[in-house]
Design a protein around this motif. Structure first.
Motif, PDB file in Angstrom:
ATOM      1  N   ILE A  89       0.987  -1.195   0.432  1.00  0.00           N
ATOM      2  CA  ILE A  89       0.305   0.290  -0.019  1.00  0.00           C
ATOM      3  C   ILE A  89       0.428   1.539  -0.043  1.00  0.00           C
ATOM      4  O   ILE A  89       1.781   1.819   0.917  1.00  0.00           O
ATOM      5  CB  ILE A  89      -0.643   0.298   1.033  1.00  0.00           C
ATOM      6  CG1 ILE A  89      -1.631  -0.837   1.663  1.00  0.00           C
ATOM      7  CG2 ILE A  89      -1.907   1.047   1.347  1.00  0.00           C
ATOM      8  CD1 ILE A  89      -2.403  -1.336   2.735  1.00  0.00           C
ATOM      9  N   ARG A  90       0.194   2.378  -1.136  1.00  0.00           N
ATOM     10  CA  ARG A  90       1.395   3.336  -0.908  1.00  0.00           C
ATOM     11  C   ARG A  90       0.021   4.526  -0.500  1.00  0.00           C
ATOM     12  O   ARG A  90      -0.983   4.739  -1.134  1.00  0.00           O
ATOM     13  CB  ARG A  90       1.652   3.933  -2.578  1.00  0.00           C
ATOM     14  CG  ARG A  90       2.942   4.816  -2.418  1.00  0.00           C
ATOM     15  CD  ARG A  90       2.945   5.016  -4.002  1.00  0.00           C
ATOM     16  NE  ARG A  90       3.670   6.032  -4.854  1.00  0.00           N
ATOM     17  CZ  ARG A  90       4.924   5.812  -4.389  1.00  0.00           C
ATOM     18  NH1 ARG A  90       5.274   5.370  -3.402  1.00  0.00           N
ATOM     19  NH2 ARG A  90       5.337   7.079  -4.748  1.00  0.00           N
ATOM     20  N   VAL A  91       0.376   5.156   0.854  1.00  0.00           N
ATOM     21  CA  VAL A  91      -0.323   5.758   1.785  1.00  0.00           C
ATOM     22  C   VAL A  91      -0.233   7.242   1.427  1.00  0.00           C
ATOM     23  O   VAL A  91       0.303   7.781   0.965  1.00  0.00           O
ATOM     24  CB  VAL A  91      -0.083   5.273   3.301  1.00  0.00           C
ATOM     25  CG1 VAL A  91      -0.173   6.750   3.689  1.00  0.00           C
ATOM     26  CG2 VAL A  91      -0.100   4.062   3.275  1.00  0.00           C
ATOM     27  N   VAL A 136      -5.297   9.352   4.259  1.00  0.00           N
ATOM     28  CA  VAL A 136      -6.687   9.777   3.764  1.00  0.00           C
ATOM     29  C   VAL A 136      -6.917   8.333   2.683  1.00  0.00           C
ATOM     30  O   VAL A 136      -8.125   7.884   2.770  1.00  0.00           O
ATOM     31  CB  VAL A 136      -6.951  11.094   2.874  1.00  0.00           C
ATOM     32  CG1 VAL A 136      -7.008  12.135   3.978  1.00  0.00           C
ATOM     33  CG2 VAL A 136      -5.691  11.113   1.873  1.00  0.00           C
ATOM     34  N   GLY A 137      -6.412   7.859   2.472  1.00  0.00           N
ATOM     35  CA  GLY A 137      -6.105   6.409   1.362  1.00  0.00           C
ATOM     36  C   GLY A 137      -4.708   5.662   1.031  1.00  0.00           C
ATOM     37  O   GLY A 137      -3.900   5.939   1.338  1.00  0.00           O
ATOM     38  N   LEU A 235       1.254  -5.207  11.665  1.00  0.00           N
ATOM     39  CA  LEU A 235       1.386  -4.930  10.205  1.00  0.00           C
ATOM     40  C   LEU A 235       1.492  -6.121   9.114  1.00  0.00           C
ATOM     41  O   LEU A 235       2.442  -6.959   9.103  1.00  0.00           O
ATOM     42  CB  LEU A 235       2.238  -3.680  10.090  1.00  0.00           C
ATOM     43  CG  LEU A 235       3.115  -3.331   7.877  1.00  0.00           C
ATOM     44  CD1 LEU A 235       1.558  -2.542   8.372  1.00  0.00           C
ATOM     45  CD2 LEU A 235       3.875  -2.357   8.577  1.00  0.00           C
ATOM     46  N   ASP A 236       0.646  -6.281   8.490  1.00  0.00           N
ATOM     47  CA  ASP A 236       1.006  -7.312   7.188  1.00  0.00           C
ATOM     48  C   ASP A 236       1.215  -6.652   5.702  1.00  0.00           C
ATOM     49  O   ASP A 236       2.296  -7.178   5.874  1.00  0.00           O
ATOM     50  CB  ASP A 236      -0.255  -7.808   6.741  1.00  0.00           C
ATOM     51  CG  ASP A 236      -0.477  -9.061   8.480  1.00  0.00           C
ATOM     52  OD1 ASP A 236       0.467  -9.782   8.775  1.00  0.00           O
ATOM     53  OD2 ASP A 236      -1.922  -9.696   8.319  1.00  0.00           O
ATOM     54  N   PRO A 237       0.432  -5.835   5.518  1.00  0.00           N
ATOM     55  CA  PRO A 237       0.789  -5.674   4.000  1.00  0.00           C
ATOM     56  C   PRO A 237       2.365  -4.203   4.217  1.00  0.00           C
ATOM     57  O   PRO A 237       3.043  -3.952   5.511  1.00  0.00           O
ATOM     58  CB  PRO A 237       0.029  -4.785   3.426  1.00  0.00           C
ATOM     59  CG  PRO A 237      -0.826  -4.468   4.657  1.00  0.00           C
ATOM     60  CD  PRO A 237      -0.463  -5.202   6.058  1.00  0.00           C
ATOM     61  N   VAL A 238       3.180  -4.484   3.167  1.00  0.00           N
ATOM     62  CA  VAL A 238       4.584  -3.330   2.878  1.00  0.00           C
ATOM     63  C   VAL A 238       3.582  -1.703   2.719  1.00  0.00           C
ATOM     64  O   VAL A 238       2.578  -2.029   1.931  1.00  0.00           O
ATOM     65  CB  VAL A 238       5.161  -3.652   1.823  1.00  0.00           C
ATOM     66  CG1 VAL A 238       6.395  -3.122   1.627  1.00  0.00           C
ATOM     67  CG2 VAL A 238       5.990  -5.299   2.164  1.00  0.00           C
ATOM     68  N   ILE A 239       4.033  -0.777   3.059  1.00  0.00           N
ATOM     69  CA  ILE A 239       3.383   0.055   3.784  1.00  0.00           C
ATOM     70  C   ILE A 239       4.720   1.426   2.579  1.00  0.00           C
ATOM     71  O   ILE A 239       5.679   1.111   2.631  1.00  0.00           O
ATOM     72  CB  ILE A 239       3.491   0.870   4.446  1.00  0.00           C
ATOM     73  CG1 ILE A 239       2.441  -0.428   5.282  1.00  0.00           C
ATOM     74  CG2 ILE A 239       3.077   2.253   4.507  1.00  0.00           C
ATOM     75  CD1 ILE A 239       0.838  -0.032   5.244  1.00  0.00           C
ATOM     76  N   ALA A 240       4.271   1.819   1.219  1.00  0.00           N
ATOM     77  CA  ALA A 240       5.004   3.016   1.029  1.00  0.00           C
ATOM     78  C   ALA A 240       3.966   4.200   1.519  1.00  0.00           C
ATOM     79  O   ALA A 240       3.464   4.121   2.393  1.00  0.00           O
ATOM     80  CB  ALA A 240       5.205   2.918  -0.100  1.00  0.00           C
ATOM     81  N   SER A 241       4.820   5.176   0.941  1.00  0.00           N
ATOM     82  CA  SER A 241       4.607   6.649   1.073  1.00  0.00           C
ATOM     83  C   SER A 241       4.407   7.085  -0.199  1.00  0.00           C
ATOM     84  O   SER A 241       4.619   7.076  -1.339  1.00  0.00           O
ATOM     85  CB  SER A 241       5.265   7.449   2.428  1.00  0.00           C
ATOM     86  OG  SER A 241       4.582   8.757   1.676  1.00  0.00           O
ATOM     87  N   VAL A 242       3.064   7.951  -0.695  1.00  0.00           N
ATOM     88  CA  VAL A 242       3.144   9.250  -1.435  1.00  0.00           C
ATOM     89  C   VAL A 242       3.909   9.469  -1.638  1.00  0.00           C
ATOM     90  O   VAL A 242       5.078  10.610  -2.388  1.00  0.00           O
ATOM     91  CB  VAL A 242       1.180   9.303  -1.660  1.00  0.00           C
ATOM     92  CG1 VAL A 242       1.873  10.193  -2.746  1.00  0.00           C
ATOM     93  CG2 VAL A 242       0.413   8.344  -2.171  1.00  0.00           C
ATOM     94  N   GLY A 243       3.747  10.595  -0.378  1.00  0.00           N
ATOM     95  CA  GLY A 243       4.754  11.777  -0.449  1.00  0.00           C
ATOM     96  C   GLY A 243       6.425  11.722   0.457  1.00  0.00           C
ATOM     97  O   GLY A 243       7.362  12.911   0.352  1.00  0.00           O
ATOM     98  N   ARG A 244       6.568  10.796   0.678  1.00  0.00           N
ATOM     99  CA  ARG A 244       7.639  10.319   1.493  1.00  0.00           C
ATOM    100  C   ARG A 244       8.616   8.940   0.930  1.00  0.00           C
ATOM    101  O   ARG A 244       8.020   8.129   0.585  1.00  0.00           O
ATOM    102  CB  ARG A 244       7.708  10.220   2.716  1.00  0.00           C
ATOM    103  CG  ARG A 244       6.918  11.301   3.926  1.00  0.00           C
ATOM    104  CD  ARG A 244       6.033  10.534   5.251  1.00  0.00           C
ATOM    105  NE  ARG A 244       5.402  10.963   5.506  1.00  0.00           N
ATOM    106  CZ  ARG A 244       5.951  12.356   6.676  1.00  0.00           C
ATOM    107  NH1 ARG A 244       6.200  12.858   7.034  1.00  0.00           N
ATOM    108  NH2 ARG A 244       4.457  13.486   7.439  1.00  0.00           N
ATOM    109  N   LEU A 290       3.059   7.951   9.725  1.00  0.00           N
ATOM    110  CA  LEU A 290       2.641   6.925   9.221  1.00  0.00           C
ATOM    111  C   LEU A 290       2.449   6.480  10.890  1.00  0.00           C
ATOM    112  O   LEU A 290       1.314   5.810  10.706  1.00  0.00           O
ATOM    113  CB  LEU A 290       3.347   6.476   8.062  1.00  0.00           C
ATOM    114  CG  LEU A 290       2.552   7.214   6.919  1.00  0.00           C
ATOM    115  CD1 LEU A 290       3.448   8.601   6.624  1.00  0.00           C
ATOM    116  CD2 LEU A 290       3.206   5.788   5.372  1.00  0.00           C
ATOM    117  N   PHE A 291       3.362   6.228  11.646  1.00  0.00           N
ATOM    118  CA  PHE A 291       3.435   4.198  12.573  1.00  0.00           C
ATOM    119  C   PHE A 291       3.321   5.325  13.648  1.00  0.00           C
ATOM    120  O   PHE A 291       4.571   5.013  14.383  1.00  0.00           O
ATOM    121  CB  PHE A 291       3.554   3.536  12.361  1.00  0.00           C
ATOM    122  CG  PHE A 291       3.048   2.247  11.148  1.00  0.00           C
ATOM    123  CD1 PHE A 291       2.040   2.408  11.081  1.00  0.00           C
ATOM    124  CD2 PHE A 291       4.016   2.911   9.441  1.00  0.00           C
ATOM    125  CE1 PHE A 291       1.857   1.703   9.860  1.00  0.00           C
ATOM    126  CE2 PHE A 291       3.076   2.487   8.296  1.00  0.00           C
ATOM    127  CZ  PHE A 291       1.971   1.249   8.921  1.00  0.00           C
TER     128      PHE A 291
END
Ligand SMILES: Cc1cc2nc3c(=O)[nH]c(=O)nc-3n(C[C@H](O)[C@H](O)[C@H](O)COP(=O)(O)OP(=O)(O)OC[C@H]3O[C@@H](n4cnc5c(N)ncnc54)[C@H](O)[C@@H]3O)c2cc1C
Length: 382
Positions: A89-91, A136-137, A235-244, A290-291
């Motif tokens: 997920i790219r947050v 927000v998504g 946490l299960d999914p791998v997280i990325a970020s749109v802005g960071r 983010l966390f």
């Protein structure tokens, strides 16, 4: 004594080992020359992200095709490689970032792919309960995931060897010479003759390309990673970020593995890297933003890799422009782990048939001449 083979592969990273596996599976006599040991560089120490999400349009098709191999990685290599398809997920933290995600999803659909989806706040919170409340998504690919990079690279090397490939560790290529219609690969300890040579030498691939007359503008990336002590599962999914700059995942053991492309420094010649703690702190701040539960988490280790980066952040995958019998597979620019299994299959196709049905248009060396003529380097999503 000169060792005779059908294909000599330079580099025992994931790309070299994957090419060796696919070629050996198709009955070819293969020798892999690895200057250090299998998985010594990027392939063994990366973040293990298995990501089709947010790829440059030029590599989406190949990346999506690659997931078919990841889904049967155990059958292919004899090891499950600790691959889990928990999604990536790219947050998005703001409505403006979510609007960018919507544009991205529309663009990918126009190209004919359905794997990327937009999710809103509630779905994000359901999948990632620990995410900061302001988010927000995001963009999701539900069957992306992560694997253990060192285990994966060793698994490819071992299966290649079990199928008959000779993997020579501690053997660096020092010269490539023509020997009739064949190539003579001169190593530090031996000589190897084959009609086809594969250049999978990672950050050193430009040197191998130069030996056969291909000039390529290759830089060095020095991406850093850090890992925390074990934490209760959150946490299960791998997280990325749109802005960071962030990639964030929790391992099976409970440690949290944090990367995302913050750069240290690397010296290709000494093969040494150095952490840039100011940049690393940027990754830590992004993780806490983010966390919030990461505030106060204890880091146990950090490291930095050496990797080749091309000017457009896309790999070079295809035949040499200067010499027959040379196949290049390098320049994965920070996102080559997921592509390893499928690119090995592409290299095997090119070595055996001279062509492939897999989508590699736009990844050959010839694009740089076209880009120079247009006065620009393209590429997004690295
Ligand atoms: C910190 C970090 C995090 C990353 N995270 C991800 C991620 O989450 N997902 C993702 O998809 N990608 C990721 N990557 C990128 C990924 O690791 C690389 O794109 C990929 O591993 C490149 O593999 P390779 O086989 O081309 O190169 P390498 O693994 O560098 O292998 C090249 C090998 O060639 C050998 N060699 C070089 N010259 C010679 C010679 N003359 N003779 C013999 N051997 C030679 C080297 O010793 C080396 O072992 C990350 C990279 C780093 C550094």
């Amino acid at each position: 004594m000169t060792v005779e083979a059908d294909v000599v592969i330079v580099g025992g990273g994931l790309h070299g080992c994957s090419a060796a596996l696919h070629l050996a599976q198709r009955g070819r006599r293969v020798v892999v020359l690895e200057r250090r040991h299998v998985g010594r560089h990027s392939s063994g120490i990366n973040a293990g992200g298995v990501r089709t999400m947010n790829r440059d349009p030029a590599e989406i098709g190949l990346s999506v095709a690659g997931m078919e191999l990841w889904r049967r990685i155990g059958e292919l290599t004899g090891d499950d490689c600790a691959f889990h398809a928990h999604g990536q997920i790219r947050v998005a933290e703001t409505p403006a970032e979510l609007a960018k995600v919507a544009e991205r999803v529309a663009m990918v659909r126009r190209l004919g792919f359905e794997h990327e989806e937009l999710i809103e706040r509630d779905e994000l919170r359901r999948l990632v309960p620990a995410i900061a409340p302001h988010c927000v998504g995001g963009l999701i690919v539900r069957d992306d995931g992560a694997a253990d990079p060192y285990r994966t690279t060793l698994a490819f090397g071992r299966r290649a060897a079990a199928l008959g490939a000779e993997v020579r560790e501690g053997e660096g290529l020092v010269a490539l010479e023509r020997a009739g219609a064949d190539w003579l690969a001169v190593g530090e300890h031996g000589r190897y003759r084959a009609p086809i040579v594969v250049n999978a030498a990672g950050a050193w691939a430009g040197d191998v390309a130069a030996m056969v007359g291909d000039a390529v503008d290759l830089r060095v990336r020095a991406s850093m990673m850090m890992v925390t002590e074990r934490m209760p599962r959150f946490l299960d999914p791998v997280i990325a970020s749109v802005g960071r700059k962030l990639s964030f995942k929790q391992s099976d053991a409970g440690t949290v593995v944090i990367g995302g492309g913050q750069q240290g420094t690397a010296d290709r010649h000494t093969e040494k890297t150095r952490i840039n703690f100011a940049n690393l702190a940027g990754s830590a701040r992004a993780a806490i933003a983010l966390f919030p539960l990461m505030q106060g988490a204890r880091l146990v280790r950090s490291w930095c890799g050496i990797e080749a980066e091309t000017v457009d952040h896309l790999p070079v995958l295809g035949r040499s422009l200067a010499a027959d019998g040379i196949i290049h597979s390098f320049g994965y620019s920070g996102h080559g782990f997921q592509l390893g299994p499928i690119c090995g299959s592409v290299v095997a196709d090119l070595a055996i048939h001279g062509a492939t049905n897999l989508p590699i248009a736009g990844l050959g060396l010839e694009r740089f001449a076209a880009q120079a003529a247009n006065g620009k380097a393209a590429g997004i999503g690295h």
